[in-house]
Scaffold this motif. Structure first.
Motif, short mmCIF file in Angstrom:
data_model
loop_
_atom_site.label_atom_id
_atom_site.label_comp_id
_atom_site.label_asym_id
_atom_site.label_seq_id
_atom_site.Cartn_x
_atom_site.Cartn_y
_atom_site.Cartn_z
N ASN A 90 0.83 -1.21 0.00
CA ASN A 90 0.00 0.00 0.00
C ASN A 90 0.86 1.25 0.00
O ASN A 90 0.55 2.22 -0.70
CB ASN A 90 -0.95 0.01 1.20
CG ASN A 90 -2.14 -0.89 1.01
OD1 ASN A 90 -2.55 -1.17 -0.11
ND2 ASN A 90 -2.71 -1.35 2.11
N LEU A 91 1.94 1.25 0.78
CA LEU A 91 2.86 2.39 0.78
C LEU A 91 3.48 2.59 -0.60
O LEU A 91 3.59 3.73 -1.08
CB LEU A 91 3.95 2.19 1.83
CG LEU A 91 3.54 2.33 3.28
CD1 LEU A 91 4.72 2.00 4.20
CD2 LEU A 91 3.03 3.73 3.57
N THR A 92 3.88 1.51 -1.22
CA THR A 92 4.50 1.59 -2.54
C THR A 92 3.51 2.12 -3.57
O THR A 92 3.84 3.00 -4.38
CB THR A 92 5.02 0.20 -2.98
OG1 THR A 92 5.97 -0.24 -2.02
CG2 THR A 92 5.67 0.26 -4.35
N VAL A 93 2.29 1.63 -3.55
CA VAL A 93 1.27 2.10 -4.49
C VAL A 93 0.99 3.58 -4.26
O VAL A 93 0.86 4.35 -5.22
CB VAL A 93 -0.02 1.26 -4.36
CG1 VAL A 93 -1.17 1.89 -5.12
CG2 VAL A 93 0.22 -0.16 -4.85
N SER A 94 0.93 3.99 -3.02
CA SER A 94 0.69 5.40 -2.70
C SER A 94 1.82 6.29 -3.23
O SER A 94 1.58 7.35 -3.81
CB SER A 94 0.55 5.57 -1.19
OG SER A 94 0.38 6.91 -0.85
N GLN A 95 3.06 5.86 -3.03
CA GLN A 95 4.21 6.62 -3.53
C GLN A 95 4.20 6.70 -5.05
O GLN A 95 4.46 7.75 -5.64
CB GLN A 95 5.51 6.00 -3.05
CG GLN A 95 5.75 6.16 -1.57
CD GLN A 95 6.94 5.34 -1.08
OE1 GLN A 95 7.46 4.48 -1.79
NE2 GLN A 95 7.37 5.59 0.15
N LEU A 96 3.88 5.60 -5.70
CA LEU A 96 3.83 5.58 -7.16
C LEU A 96 2.71 6.47 -7.68
O LEU A 96 2.87 7.15 -8.70
CB LEU A 96 3.67 4.15 -7.67
CG LEU A 96 4.89 3.26 -7.50
CD1 LEU A 96 4.56 1.82 -7.90
CD2 LEU A 96 6.06 3.78 -8.32
N GLN A 97 1.59 6.51 -6.99
CA GLN A 97 0.49 7.38 -7.40
C GLN A 97 0.90 8.84 -7.28
O GLN A 97 0.59 9.65 -8.15
CB GLN A 97 -0.76 7.10 -6.57
CG GLN A 97 -1.97 7.90 -7.02
CD GLN A 97 -2.39 7.56 -8.43
OE1 GLN A 97 -2.57 6.40 -8.76
NE2 GLN A 97 -2.56 8.57 -9.27
N ASN A 98 1.61 9.17 -6.21
CA ASN A 98 2.09 10.55 -6.05
C ASN A 98 3.07 10.92 -7.17
O ASN A 98 3.00 12.03 -7.71
CB ASN A 98 2.76 10.73 -4.69
CG ASN A 98 1.77 10.72 -3.56
OD1 ASN A 98 0.57 10.97 -3.74
ND2 ASN A 98 2.24 10.40 -2.37
N GLN A 99 3.96 10.01 -7.51
CA GLN A 99 4.90 10.26 -8.61
C GLN A 99 4.16 10.42 -9.93
O GLN A 99 4.49 11.31 -10.74
CB GLN A 99 5.92 9.13 -8.72
CG GLN A 99 6.93 9.11 -7.61
CD GLN A 99 7.89 7.92 -7.73
OE1 GLN A 99 7.67 7.00 -8.51
NE2 GLN A 99 8.95 7.94 -6.95
N LEU A 100 3.17 9.60 -10.15
CA LEU A 100 2.38 9.68 -11.38
C LEU A 100 1.67 11.02 -11.47
O LEU A 100 1.67 11.66 -12.53
CB LEU A 100 1.38 8.52 -11.44
CG LEU A 100 0.47 8.46 -12.66
CD1 LEU A 100 1.29 8.28 -13.93
CD2 LEU A 100 -0.51 7.32 -12.51
N ASN A 101 1.08 11.46 -10.38
CA ASN A 101 0.40 12.75 -10.36
C ASN A 101 1.37 13.89 -10.66
O ASN A 101 1.05 14.80 -11.44
CB ASN A 101 -0.29 12.99 -9.01
CG ASN A 101 -1.46 12.06 -8.79
OD1 ASN A 101 -2.01 11.48 -9.72
ND2 ASN A 101 -1.85 11.90 -7.53
N THR A 102 2.56 13.83 -10.07
CA THR A 102 3.57 14.85 -10.31
C THR A 102 4.00 14.87 -11.77
O THR A 102 4.11 15.94 -12.39
CB THR A 102 4.80 14.60 -9.41
OG1 THR A 102 4.37 14.63 -8.04
CG2 THR A 102 5.87 15.64 -9.62
N LEU A 103 4.21 13.70 -12.34
CA LEU A 103 4.62 13.62 -13.75
C LEU A 103 3.52 14.10 -14.68
O LEU A 103 3.78 14.76 -15.69
CB LEU A 103 5.04 12.19 -14.10
CG LEU A 103 6.33 11.72 -13.44
CD1 LEU A 103 6.54 10.23 -13.69
CD2 LEU A 103 7.51 12.51 -13.97
N GLN A 104 2.27 13.80 -14.36
CA GLN A 104 1.16 14.26 -15.19
C GLN A 104 1.07 15.78 -15.18
O GLN A 104 0.84 16.40 -16.22
CB GLN A 104 -0.16 13.64 -14.73
CG GLN A 104 -0.31 12.19 -15.11
CD GLN A 104 -1.56 11.55 -14.55
OE1 GLN A 104 -2.06 11.94 -13.50
NE2 GLN A 104 -2.07 10.54 -15.25
N LEU A 105 1.26 16.38 -14.02
CA LEU A 105 1.25 17.84 -13.94
C LEU A 105 2.40 18.45 -14.74
O LEU A 105 2.23 19.46 -15.42
CB LEU A 105 1.33 18.29 -12.48
CG LEU A 105 0.07 18.09 -11.65
CD1 LEU A 105 0.34 18.44 -10.19
CD2 LEU A 105 -1.07 18.94 -12.18
#
Length: 66
Positions: A23-38
């Motif tokens: 869950n921690l890994t998925v959360s970190q990856l989602q944050n990175q994905l959001n940052t990259l999309q922006l």
């Protein structure tokens, strides 16, 4: 029977830890994905706002040595 219960409890504890780590890994990856999309959206907007050269040249002219 008691050993089996202890074994099952141990397995459950390891599985809970593994799920927590995932869950921690998925959360970190989602944050990175959001940052990259922006960042991609910002770059796209910057590219749209670029102005062409004022001298009318398109940058695809034949070099003078031809």
């Amino acid at each position: 029977m008691t050993n089996e219960i202890v074994d099952l409890q141990t397995r459950i504890a390891f599985q809970e830890d593994a799920i927590h780590q995932l869950n921690l890994t998925v959360s970190q990856l989602q944050n990175q994905l959001n940052t990259l999309q922006l960042a991609i959206k910002e770059l796209h907007l910057r590219m749209q706002n670029l102005t062409p050269p004022e001298d009318g040249s398109s940058g695809h002219e034949i070099p003078p040595h031809y």
